[in-house]
Design a protein around this motif. Structure first.
Motif, PDB file in Angstrom:
ATOM      1  N   SER A   1      -6.322  -7.501   7.047  1.00 15.93           N
ATOM      2  CA  SER A   1      -5.278  -8.032   6.186  1.00 15.93           C
ATOM      3  C   SER A   1      -4.102  -8.469   7.062  1.00 15.93           C
ATOM      4  O   SER A   1      -3.936  -7.988   8.178  1.00 15.93           O
TER       5      SER A   1
ATOM      6  N   TRP B   1       1.204  -7.455   2.008  1.00 12.12           N
ATOM      7  CA  TRP B   1      -0.072  -7.617   2.702  1.00 12.12           C
ATOM      8  C   TRP B   1      -0.955  -8.562   1.909  1.00 12.12           C
ATOM      9  O   TRP B   1      -0.985  -8.515   0.684  1.00 12.12           O
ATOM     10  N   SER B   2      -1.680  -9.419   2.605  1.00  8.38           N
ATOM     11  CA  SER B   2      -2.629 -10.309   1.946  1.00  8.38           C
ATOM     12  C   SER B   2      -3.793  -9.504   1.390  1.00  8.38           C
ATOM     13  O   SER B   2      -4.087  -8.404   1.875  1.00  8.38           O
TER      14      SER B   2
ATOM     15  N   LYS C   1      -7.343  -8.070   1.160  1.00  9.68           N
ATOM     16  CA  LYS C   1      -8.234  -7.818   2.299  1.00  9.68           C
ATOM     17  C   LYS C   1      -9.365  -8.837   2.339  1.00  9.68           C
ATOM     18  O   LYS C   1      -9.823  -9.341   1.313  1.00  9.68           O
TER      19      LYS C   1
END
Length: 203
Positions: free
Chosen positions: A111, A118-119, A121
């Motif tokens: 990520s 956070w992007s 996963k």
């Protein structure tokens, strides 16, 4: 930073990884009491509660690296099987019938942190071989010889024959950069066939 609640103080944290950038921004990745992978900011002015990054089973060995101020990459190991599929396996001991199946389904997820979130996963590898011990090291933005936006080097262990009883462990590596994204996963040159290359480290 806010003080910990009584419940948080009593919680058990496993597989902890911590890292700071040169501006004092910091992050801690760890498994909580429910074995979910969580992120907690270590910045002194950030009092947000921990954020769950993944709820998959078999999570372990998270690693994190800052490639630019307050921007980071994280990689960890998790299992591709569902909790019910894992529970149906006999994994009581290395010689059990289900243990090799569980190990072969350990894969790498990753990520990106943009400074605030956070992007979702993504997966670096597919199940079938079994990966472990991912490690990261950054070439930070602004450092001599590093690309604009920074880059991150990844190394990890893979059992290339997928046989837990008679493994052939090798080290693989890749590089991510802000400008080019992720490179292909490449096997590091190894020794003779019987050699086991395990638990990489990077500096």
């Amino acid at each position: 930073q806010r003080g910990l609640t009584i419940a948080e103080q009593r919680s058990l944290r496993r597989h902890v990884a911590m890292r700071f950038d040169d501006r004092g921004n910091g992050a801690m990745l760890s498994l909580d009491d429910s074995r979910n992978l969580t992120y907690a900011s270590l910045a002194p002015d950030d009092d947000r509660p921990p954020v769950v990054m993944s709820t998959a089973p078999g999570q372990r060995q998270p690693s994190i690296a800052y490639h630019a101020p307050n921007k980071a990459i994280s990689v960890w190991v998790e299992n591709a099987l569902t909790p019910s599929q894992l529970q149906a396996l006999d994994t009581n001991g290395y010689s059990s019938s289900g243990f090799p199946i569980a190990v072969r389904n350990q894969r790498l997820a990753w990520s990106k942190f943009n400074g605030s979130t956070w992007s979702p996963k993504q997966f670096l590898t597919l199940p079938g071989n079994g990966e472990a011990f991912p490690v990261l090291e950054a070439c930070p933005d602004g450092t001599a010889g590093c690309p604009v936006g920074g880059s991150v080097f990844l190394a990890f262990q893979r059992n290339i024959n997928g046989n837990f009883i008679a493994p052939r462990n090798r080290i693989f590596h890749a590089t991510w950069s802000a400008s080019s994204g992720l490179s292909a996963l490449t096997q590091t040159p190894a020794g003779a066939g019987a050699t086991q290359d395990i638990t990489p480290s990077v500096v």
